[in-house]
Design an enzyme around this catalytic site. Structure first.
Site, mmCIF file in Angstrom:
data_model
loop_
_atom_site.group_PDB
_atom_site.id
_atom_site.type_symbol
_atom_site.label_atom_id
_atom_site.label_comp_id
_atom_site.label_asym_id
_atom_site.label_seq_id
_atom_site.Cartn_x
_atom_site.Cartn_y
_atom_site.Cartn_z
ATOM 1 N N GLY A 19 0.674 -5.045 0.964
ATOM 2 C CA GLY A 19 -0.518 -5.156 0.126
ATOM 3 C C GLY A 19 -0.244 -5.821 -1.213
ATOM 4 O O GLY A 19 -1.155 -6.388 -1.821
ATOM 5 N N ALA A 76 0.856 -1.184 0.000
ATOM 6 C CA ALA A 76 0.000 0.000 0.000
ATOM 7 C C ALA A 76 0.895 1.239 0.000
ATOM 8 O O ALA A 76 2.027 1.189 0.490
ATOM 9 C CB ALA A 76 -0.896 -0.019 1.232
HETATM 10 N N1 CAA Z 1 4.615 3.130 -0.771
HETATM 11 C C1 CAA Z 1 5.034 4.268 -1.340
HETATM 12 N N2 CAA Z 1 6.185 4.388 -2.016
HETATM 13 C C2 CAA Z 1 6.949 3.290 -2.109
HETATM 14 C C3 CAA Z 1 6.592 2.062 -1.525
HETATM 15 C C4 CAA Z 1 5.346 1.995 -0.837
HETATM 16 N N3 CAA Z 1 4.870 0.847 -0.287
HETATM 17 N N4 CAA Z 1 7.561 1.158 -1.772
HETATM 18 C C5 CAA Z 1 8.508 1.798 -2.489
HETATM 19 N N5 CAA Z 1 8.137 3.080 -2.697
HETATM 20 C C6 CAA Z 1 8.890 4.123 -3.406
HETATM 21 C C7 CAA Z 1 10.072 4.620 -2.585
HETATM 22 O O1 CAA Z 1 9.649 5.588 -1.652
HETATM 23 C C8 CAA Z 1 10.952 5.191 -3.668
HETATM 24 O O2 CAA Z 1 10.451 6.446 -4.038
HETATM 25 P P1 CAA Z 1 11.485 7.666 -4.330
HETATM 26 O O3 CAA Z 1 12.294 7.214 -5.504
HETATM 27 O O4 CAA Z 1 10.572 8.811 -4.625
HETATM 28 O O5 CAA Z 1 12.309 7.824 -3.102
HETATM 29 C C9 CAA Z 1 10.712 4.244 -4.846
HETATM 30 O O6 CAA Z 1 9.479 3.563 -4.583
HETATM 31 C C10 CAA Z 1 11.795 3.192 -4.979
HETATM 32 O O7 CAA Z 1 11.936 2.550 -3.715
HETATM 33 P P2 CAA Z 1 13.349 2.349 -2.986
HETATM 34 O O8 CAA Z 1 14.290 3.464 -3.333
HETATM 35 O O9 CAA Z 1 13.082 2.117 -1.537
HETATM 36 O O10 CAA Z 1 13.860 1.002 -3.713
HETATM 37 P P3 CAA Z 1 14.788 -0.127 -3.104
HETATM 38 O O11 CAA Z 1 15.092 -1.040 -4.247
HETATM 39 O O12 CAA Z 1 15.929 0.471 -2.349
HETATM 40 O O13 CAA Z 1 13.882 -0.899 -2.023
HETATM 41 C C11 CAA Z 1 11.855 -1.981 -1.257
HETATM 42 C C12 CAA Z 1 12.753 -1.608 -2.453
HETATM 43 C C13 CAA Z 1 12.591 -2.981 -0.368
HETATM 44 C C14 CAA Z 1 10.611 -2.613 -1.816
HETATM 45 C C15 CAA Z 1 11.534 -0.702 -0.435
HETATM 46 O O14 CAA Z 1 11.060 0.291 -1.324
HETATM 47 C C16 CAA Z 1 10.508 -0.902 0.627
HETATM 48 O O15 CAA Z 1 10.807 -1.447 1.682
HETATM 49 N N6 CAA Z 1 9.226 -0.506 0.370
HETATM 50 C C17 CAA Z 1 8.185 -0.542 1.350
HETATM 51 C C18 CAA Z 1 7.631 -1.952 1.487
HETATM 52 C C19 CAA Z 1 6.537 -1.988 2.551
HETATM 53 O O16 CAA Z 1 6.738 -1.650 3.684
HETATM 54 N N7 CAA Z 1 5.316 -2.421 2.150
HETATM 55 C C20 CAA Z 1 4.173 -2.513 3.019
HETATM 56 C C21 CAA Z 1 3.352 -1.283 2.936
HETATM 57 S S1 CAA Z 1 2.029 -1.235 4.136
HETATM 58 C C22 CAA Z 1 0.786 -2.170 3.502
HETATM 59 O O17 CAA Z 1 0.900 -2.727 2.419
HETATM 60 C C23 CAA Z 1 -0.463 -2.263 4.312
HETATM 61 C C24 CAA Z 1 -1.425 -3.311 3.891
HETATM 62 O O18 CAA Z 1 -1.338 -4.432 4.301
HETATM 63 C C25 CAA Z 1 -2.543 -2.988 3.035
#
Ligand code: CAA
Length: 259
Positions: free
Chosen positions: A110, A66
């Site tokens: 998500g 999400a």
């Molecule tokens: N929401 C919003 N933006 C996100 C995102 C997310 N879930 N995941 C990645 N992005 C964005 C980053 O902010 C980044 O944006 P910018 O370039 O503007 O800074 C871009 O995507 C690229 O991401 P990274 O630079 O972090 O890429 P990476 O290769 O270094 O890492 C990753 C990849 C491990 C997936 C890391 O992005 C990450 O940990 N993302 C979050 C994952 C997460 O926590 N997901 C759960 C969300 S909560 C949820 O889903 C609730 C539910 O159950 C419904």
């Protein structure tokens, strides 16, 4: 229909393909994207030419969860009154034709939950699954705490939800989360092959099989078997059953008419 955050196309006139398209945000799932996805799937479901659907993302990410930027400012009142998740994420649960998740790269939070809402998951060898919500001070909110243990068992689901660690494709396949692993460059070919195979079977039996397997998650064994038995009996009233069995007996290929 005009969509901004998904691409929608058909293959061979019978497979509906939805590609999540927010590459810069690793396909983070916001309300607009989930509403568009629901609309696209419902349209394919209603189209008699379509027999199966595929949801996919980019090579790097199926969906990284999400949209955290959007959620960051939400209050309890916002999400509770706004019926966050339930309002539009769960439209996929109403789709009657099969939906395959073709997953490469990250399927987190998500994104993992969306893949699990599909009927089965085909994973590229670079796929990584996880429920990292704990790191954000929340828990999975789109069915992760319910569907993950049903797929991989309690211990592994607890491990994933409590530590937030990721599972690679090999572990996901070994644990039963995904049905098969393919090379990244073969992901769409393999998923399309599976979808086309489904399309060629009788649609009444396909929908009955999906309903019946899904019932296994909602009922005790006796009720589930009774549900299956009733559908099994009902299929003897279809033209497709006559065709399928006659084709076998006469050593020819069945041509189903979905009737
Ligand atoms: N929401 C919003 N933006 C996100 C995102 C997310 N879930 N995941 C990645 N992005 C964005 C980053 O902010 C980044 O944006 P910018 O370039 O503007 O800074 C871009 O995507 C690229 O991401 P990274 O630079 O972090 O890429 P990476 O290769 O270094 O890492 C990753 C990849 C491990 C997936 C890391 O992005 C990450 O940990 N993302 C979050 C994952 C997460 O926590 N997901 C759960 C969300 S909560 C949820 O889903 C609730 C539910 O159950 C419904």
């Amino acid at each position: 229909m005009n969509f901004e955050l998904i691409d929608v196309r058909t293959e061979a006139g019978k497979v509906g393909i939805v590609t999540l398209n927010r590459p810069k945000q690793l396909n983070a799932l916001n309300d607009q994207l989930m509403s568009e996805l629901g609309e696209a799937l419902k349209a394919f479901d209603a189209d008699p030419a379509i027999g199966c659907m595929i949801i996919t993302g980019s090579e790097k990410a199926f969906a990284a969860g999400a949209d955290i930027g959007v959620m960051a400012s939400y209050s309890f009142a916002d999400v509770y009154k706004g019926d966050y998740i339930t309002r539009n994420w769960e439209q996929i649960r109403t789709i009657r034709k099969p939906v395959i998740a073709a997953v490469s790269g990250f399927a987190l939070g998500g994104g993992c939950e969306l893949a699990m809402m599909c009927d089965f998951i085909i994973a590229a060898d670079n796929a990584r699954f996880g429920q990292p919500e704990i790191k954000l001070g929340i828990i999975p909110g789109a069915g992760g705490t319910q569907r993950l243990p049903r797929a991989v068992g309690k211990s592994k689901a607890m491990d994933m939800a409590l530590t937030g660690r990721m599972m690679d494709a090999t572990e996901a396949e070994r644990s039963g989360l995904v049905s098969r692993i393919v090379a990244l460059d073969k992901l769409m070919e393999e998923s399309l092959g599976a979808a086309l195979m489904v399309c060629d079977y009788g649609q009444l039996a396909v929908i009955a099989a999906k309903e019946s397997v899904n019932r296994a998650f909602e009922s005790g064994l006796s009720d589930g078997v009774m549900f299956e038995r009733r559908l099994f009996h009902a299929l003897f009233s279809t033209q497709d059953q006559k065709e399928g069995m006659d084709a076998f007996v006469n050593k020819r290929k069945a041509v189903f008419t979905h009737s």
